[in-house]
Design a protein around this motif. Structure first.
Motif, PDB file in Angstrom:
ATOM      1  N   PHE A 275      48.896  -6.787  59.427  1.00 23.13           N
ATOM      2  CA  PHE A 275      49.410  -6.012  60.509  1.00 23.13           C
ATOM      3  C   PHE A 275      48.263  -6.144  61.691  1.00 23.13           C
ATOM      4  O   PHE A 275      48.827  -6.353  62.998  1.00 23.13           O
ATOM      5  N   LYS A 276      47.184  -5.933  61.386  1.00 23.92           N
ATOM      6  CA  LYS A 276      46.057  -6.355  62.259  1.00 23.92           C
ATOM      7  C   LYS A 276      46.358  -7.765  62.989  1.00 23.92           C
ATOM      8  O   LYS A 276      46.082  -8.130  64.096  1.00 23.92           O
ATOM      9  N   GLU A 277      46.306  -8.562  61.965  1.00 23.33           N
ATOM     10  CA  GLU A 277      46.667 -10.214  62.596  1.00 23.33           C
ATOM     11  C   GLU A 277      47.942 -10.339  63.402  1.00 23.33           C
ATOM     12  O   GLU A 277      47.826 -10.839  64.535  1.00 23.33           O
TER      13      GLU A 277
ATOM     14  N   ASN B  21      57.216  -5.031  82.101  1.00 29.30           N
ATOM     15  CA  ASN B  21      57.889  -5.237  80.650  1.00 29.30           C
ATOM     16  C   ASN B  21      56.756  -5.696  79.589  1.00 29.30           C
ATOM     17  O   ASN B  21      56.253  -6.562  80.048  1.00 29.30           O
ATOM     18  N   ASP B  22      56.821  -5.130  78.475  1.00 29.34           N
ATOM     19  CA  ASP B  22      56.008  -5.439  77.351  1.00 29.34           C
ATOM     20  C   ASP B  22      55.883  -7.159  76.889  1.00 29.34           C
ATOM     21  O   ASP B  22      54.962  -7.626  76.544  1.00 29.34           O
ATOM     22  N   GLY B  23      57.229  -7.508  76.801  1.00 31.37           N
ATOM     23  CA  GLY B  23      57.377  -9.125  76.365  1.00 31.37           C
ATOM     24  C   GLY B  23      56.700  -9.164  75.138  1.00 31.37           C
ATOM     25  O   GLY B  23      56.173 -10.213  74.881  1.00 31.37           O
ATOM     26  N   ILE B  24      57.181  -8.315  74.053  1.00 23.17           N
ATOM     27  CA  ILE B  24      56.511  -8.520  72.853  1.00 23.17           C
ATOM     28  C   ILE B  24      57.333  -9.344  71.771  1.00 23.17           C
ATOM     29  O   ILE B  24      58.412  -9.270  71.930  1.00 23.17           O
ATOM     30  N   ILE B  25      56.587 -10.131  71.257  1.00 23.16           N
ATOM     31  CA  ILE B  25      57.341 -11.089  70.109  1.00 23.16           C
ATOM     32  C   ILE B  25      57.257 -10.419  68.756  1.00 23.16           C
ATOM     33  O   ILE B  25      56.790  -9.652  68.620  1.00 23.16           O
ATOM     34  N   ARG B  26      58.441 -10.678  67.922  1.00 21.41           N
ATOM     35  CA  ARG B  26      58.418  -9.982  66.651  1.00 21.41           C
ATOM     36  C   ARG B  26      58.329 -11.294  65.563  1.00 21.41           C
ATOM     37  O   ARG B  26      58.406 -12.273  65.532  1.00 21.41           O
ATOM     38  N   PRO B  27      57.754 -10.485  64.335  1.00 26.62           N
ATOM     39  CA  PRO B  27      57.646 -11.555  63.276  1.00 26.62           C
ATOM     40  C   PRO B  27      59.245 -11.664  62.722  1.00 26.62           C
ATOM     41  O   PRO B  27      60.224 -11.030  63.049  1.00 26.62           O
TER      42      PRO B  27
ATOM     43  N   LYS C  31      42.873  -1.469  72.285  1.00 25.65           N
ATOM     44  CA  LYS C  31      43.665  -0.372  71.545  1.00 25.65           C
ATOM     45  C   LYS C  31      44.659   0.269  72.418  1.00 25.65           C
ATOM     46  O   LYS C  31      45.798   0.621  71.520  1.00 25.65           O
ATOM     47  N   ILE C  32      44.719   0.339  73.841  1.00 21.44           N
ATOM     48  CA  ILE C  32      45.869   0.616  74.484  1.00 21.44           C
ATOM     49  C   ILE C  32      46.990  -0.188  74.101  1.00 21.44           C
ATOM     50  O   ILE C  32      48.097   0.285  74.267  1.00 21.44           O
ATOM     51  N   LEU C  33      46.630  -1.318  74.378  1.00 15.52           N
ATOM     52  CA  LEU C  33      47.757  -2.603  74.175  1.00 15.52           C
ATOM     53  C   LEU C  33      48.099  -2.565  72.683  1.00 15.52           C
ATOM     54  O   LEU C  33      49.572  -2.333  72.683  1.00 15.52           O
ATOM     55  N   TYR C  34      47.662  -2.209  71.792  1.00 18.23           N
ATOM     56  CA  TYR C  34      48.157  -2.239  70.600  1.00 18.23           C
ATOM     57  C   TYR C  34      48.963  -0.972  70.364  1.00 18.23           C
ATOM     58  O   TYR C  34      50.149  -1.159  69.970  1.00 18.23           O
ATOM     59  N   GLN C  35      48.835   0.224  70.988  1.00 17.20           N
ATOM     60  CA  GLN C  35      49.589   1.337  70.932  1.00 17.20           C
ATOM     61  C   GLN C  35      50.878   1.054  71.694  1.00 17.20           C
ATOM     62  O   GLN C  35      51.955   1.466  71.320  1.00 17.20           O
ATOM     63  N   ARG C  36      51.074   0.264  72.740  1.00 20.51           N
ATOM     64  CA  ARG C  36      52.318   0.012  73.636  1.00 20.51           C
ATOM     65  C   ARG C  36      53.120  -0.824  72.560  1.00 20.51           C
ATOM     66  O   ARG C  36      54.169  -0.640  72.730  1.00 20.51           O
TER      67      ARG C  36
ATOM     68  N   GLU D 198      46.906  -8.555  66.777  1.00 23.95           N
ATOM     69  CA  GLU D 198      46.034  -9.474  67.667  1.00 23.95           C
ATOM     70  C   GLU D 198      47.009 -10.507  68.321  1.00 23.95           C
ATOM     71  O   GLU D 198      46.963 -10.783  69.645  1.00 23.95           O
ATOM     72  N   LYS D 199      47.900 -11.072  67.396  1.00 23.15           N
ATOM     73  CA  LYS D 199      48.739 -12.348  68.010  1.00 23.15           C
ATOM     74  C   LYS D 199      49.687 -11.793  69.246  1.00 23.15           C
ATOM     75  O   LYS D 199      49.950 -12.222  70.282  1.00 23.15           O
ATOM     76  N   GLU D 200      50.293 -10.576  69.037  1.00 20.49           N
ATOM     77  CA  GLU D 200      50.852  -9.852  70.130  1.00 20.49           C
ATOM     78  C   GLU D 200      50.338  -9.493  71.293  1.00 20.49           C
ATOM     79  O   GLU D 200      50.751  -9.657  72.667  1.00 20.49           O
ATOM     80  N   VAL D 201      48.866  -9.231  71.221  1.00 17.74           N
ATOM     81  CA  VAL D 201      48.177  -8.905  72.378  1.00 17.74           C
ATOM     82  C   VAL D 201      47.817 -10.177  73.224  1.00 17.74           C
ATOM     83  O   VAL D 201      47.875 -10.233  74.559  1.00 17.74           O
TER      84      VAL D 201
END
Length: 260
Positions: free
Chosen positions: A229-231, A253-259, A30-35, A234-237
Motif C-alpha cells: 500500500f505504501k509503495e 482534478n486528482d488524476g489518480i492511477i489505479r492498480p 501525507k495530505i496527498l496520501y489522504q486525497r 508513493e507511485k500515486e504521489v
C-alpha cells in the motif's frame, strides 16, 4: 484549556518551523496520501461506519486506560484536539486500512509465495572473534567437544551482549543476513558449527538450532499489505505531482492511477 492554546502562534510560524525541521515535505505527502485514499475509496464504495469508529475509539481508550469520559476529554485537551477531530483521525486511519486490504490482500499472498525464502527464519547462535587463528581453534575445540559452542561464546565473543546470551541471536529472518553468510549458514545442518567467515566485524562461527519454515501469519500478511500500500501511494504521489503542476491544489482534478 491547554496552556499552549493560549499562546498566539500563527500558521506561518508553524510552516516556518516545519521548513526548518525539514518536515514540510512529509506533511505535503501525507495530505496527498489522504486525497488519494479518499478518492480511491469513494470510487470503490469503501466507507467507514460510525459503529466502526466507536469500536476503534473504545479499543484505544481501553488500551490507554482512558476508561472514564473525563479522562478521555483531558487527554484530548492535552493533545490540543477536539473529540470531532479525534474521530476524524480514527476514520481516516480505518479508511486507509480498509482500502489497503481491498487493493492488496490477494497481492500480499502472491508476494509471500514469490519471496517465501526471505521469510524463512533461523534460530541462530553466533560467535565473533577478532582473529582467524582464534576462530579456527575454537571451531576445532567445539568439533572435538572440548568446549561447547555456548561456553565458547560466553568466554570469547567480542560483544558483551552476546557473551551474556551465550551467543544467542534469536529467531532471525533469512533475508536479514548478508547473502554470503545466509548461503553458508543455510547449507549447514542443525547443530553443526559453520565458519569461520570473515566480515568487517571479525571472524564468525555459527550454530543453527532450528530452521523455521516461512508462514503467512496474520501479522505478516498485514505487514505485506502495508508495504504494498505504501509503495502504491508513493507511485500515486509521483503521478499526481507530475500531472498537477508544482504545487498541489485541492481544486484540481486528482488524476489518480489505479492498480490492475
Amino acid at each position: 484549556m491547554n496552556n499552549l492554546e493560549q499562546i498566539n502562534i500563527k500558521p506561518v510560524e508553524i510552516v516556518d518551523c516545519l521548513k526548518k525541521e525539514v518536515s514540510l515535505k512529509d506533511i505535503y505527502k501525507k495530505i496527498l496520501y489522504q486525497r488519494i485514499i479518499e478518492r480511491t475509496a469513494r470510487e470503490r464504495g469503501i466507507t467507514v461506519t460510525p459503529e466502526e469508529i466507536q469500536a476503534e475509539s473504545d479499543r484505544f481508550r481501553a488500551e490507554n486506560r482512558l476508561e472514564k469520559a473525563a479522562d478521555t476529554l483531558a487527554w484530548l485537551e492535552d493533545s490540543m484536539i477536539s473529540p470531532e477531530e479525534w474521530e476524524a483521525g480514527i476514520r481516516d486511519r480505518l479508511l486507509a486500512k480498509k482500502l489497503s486490504q481491498a487493493l492488496f490482500e490477494k497481492e500480499a499472498e502472491k508476494s509471500f509465495i514469490e519471496n517465501r525464502v526471505d521469510f524463512e527464519r533461523i534460530l541462530l547462535y553466533q560467535i565473533i572473534v577478532p582473529y582467524e587463528k582464534v576462530a579456527r581453534e575454537l571451531f576445532y575445540q567445539i568439533e572435538e567437544q572440548e568446549i561447547s559452542f555456548y561456553e565458547a561464546a560466553r568466554l570469547y565473543d567480542i560483544d558483551e551482549r552476546r557473551r551474556l546470551r551465550c551467543g544467542y541471536e534469536g529467531k532471525i529472518l533469512r533475508s536479514t543476513l548478508k547473502p554470503d553468510i545466509a548461503a553458508i549458514v543455510t547449507r549447514g545442518n542443525v547443530g553443526e558449527v559453520t565458519g569461520p567467515i570473515q566480515s568487517e566485524q571479525g571472524y564468525h562461527l555459527f550454530l543453527v538450532e532450528e530452521f523455521i519454515p516461512a508462514e503467512l501469519t496474520p501479522e505478516r500478511r498485514q505487514s505485506l499489505i502495508a508495504k504494498l500500500f505504501k509503495e502504491w501511494l508513493e507511485k500515486e504521489v509521483i503521478y499526481f505531482i507530475h500531472n498537477q503542476g508544482e504545487q498541489p491544489d485541492s481544486t484540481k482534478n486528482d488524476g489518480i492511477i489505479r492498480p490492475d
